[in-house]
Design an enzyme around this catalytic site. Structure first.
Site, short mmCIF file in Angstrom:
data_model
loop_
_atom_site.label_atom_id
_atom_site.label_comp_id
_atom_site.label_asym_id
_atom_site.label_seq_id
_atom_site.Cartn_x
_atom_site.Cartn_y
_atom_site.Cartn_z
N LYS A 28 1.33 3.98 9.36
CA LYS A 28 0.72 4.92 10.31
C LYS A 28 1.73 6.02 10.67
O LYS A 28 2.92 5.93 10.38
CB LYS A 28 0.30 4.20 11.60
CG LYS A 28 -0.81 3.17 11.43
CD LYS A 28 -2.15 3.80 11.13
CE LYS A 28 -3.27 2.77 11.07
NZ LYS A 28 -3.17 1.89 9.88
N SER B 26 -7.09 4.20 5.91
CA SER B 26 -6.76 4.79 7.21
C SER B 26 -5.86 6.01 7.11
O SER B 26 -5.74 6.78 8.06
CB SER B 26 -6.12 3.74 8.13
OG SER B 26 -4.86 3.35 7.63
#
Length: 206
Positions: free
Chosen positions: A160, A123
């Site tokens: 993230k 990701s």
């Protein structure tokens, strides 16, 4: 030095880190806040246990009356801990989460690294954080918009890019195949476990 429980080892490491960063030990209240205890009394009980095991001396009459013993300061430098699977509800640096230690100088990174986390998934591939890499992480509790963080959402730990808008936090992937994780702080639990400060290619340590 007698063996420590995972929680005792975590508190001892917190004391050492606080002294290294600020020049003085934490207060009972600071220990309680940073480790999620309900009161400073709970921290005091753990400190008494550490004193009995010869790790610290408790100096009465002052809130910062904690002194490391020579035995505790002479422990061998094992390097940075590599954190594996994180159990729900447990502190990320709990002893049972440490897979092994890597001989890496924390000062290689700015700010200095406190632990390593193995990257799972792709990701964050667009900024060079790849599957199997070791992410160097500096322990923090609050993040600024745009920072790459290790965040715990409910019981899941993820890496993230952080963005806060009002009472909501968006955790953005760096891969167009992934949608942002939206966290409503009014009814969801979010904690920041650390700031990404560097990447070590997994192949460098085979």
């Amino acid at each position: 030095m007698r063996p420590l429980t995972p929680r005792q080892a975590e508190i001892l490491e917190l004391i050492k880190r606080n002294i290294a960063d600020t020049g003085m030990p934490p207060t009972r209240a600071e220990i309680a806040r940073r480790l999620g205890f309900k009161s400073a009394n709970a921290a005091e009980e753990h400190l008494k246990a550490l004193a009995k095991k010869g790790c610290i001396e408790i100096m009465p009459g002052t809130s910062r009356g904690i002194k490391l013993t020579q035995e505790s300061t002479e422990e061998p430098d094992l390097g940075l801990p590599l954190i594996g699977q994180v159990a729900a509800g447990e502190p990320i640096l709990a002893q049972e989460h440490v897979e092994q230690h890597y001989k890496v100088d924390p000062a290689m990174f700015r700010p200095s690294a406190d632990f390593l986390l193995r990257v799972r998934g792709d990701s964050m591939k667009n900024i060079g954080i790849l599957e199997g890499d070791l992410l160097a992480v500096h322990k923090i509790e609050q993040a600024r918009n745009g920072q790459i963080v290790v965040a715990r959402v409910e019981d899941d730990v993820t890496v993230k890019r952080f963005e806060k808008k009002g009472n909501k936090v968006f955790l953005h992937a760096e891969n167009e195949d992934y949608s942002p994780i939206e966290v409503d702080l009014a009814n969801q639990s979010l904690s920041i476990e650390g700031l990404a400060v560097g990447v070590i290619r997994n192949g460098d340590w085979q």
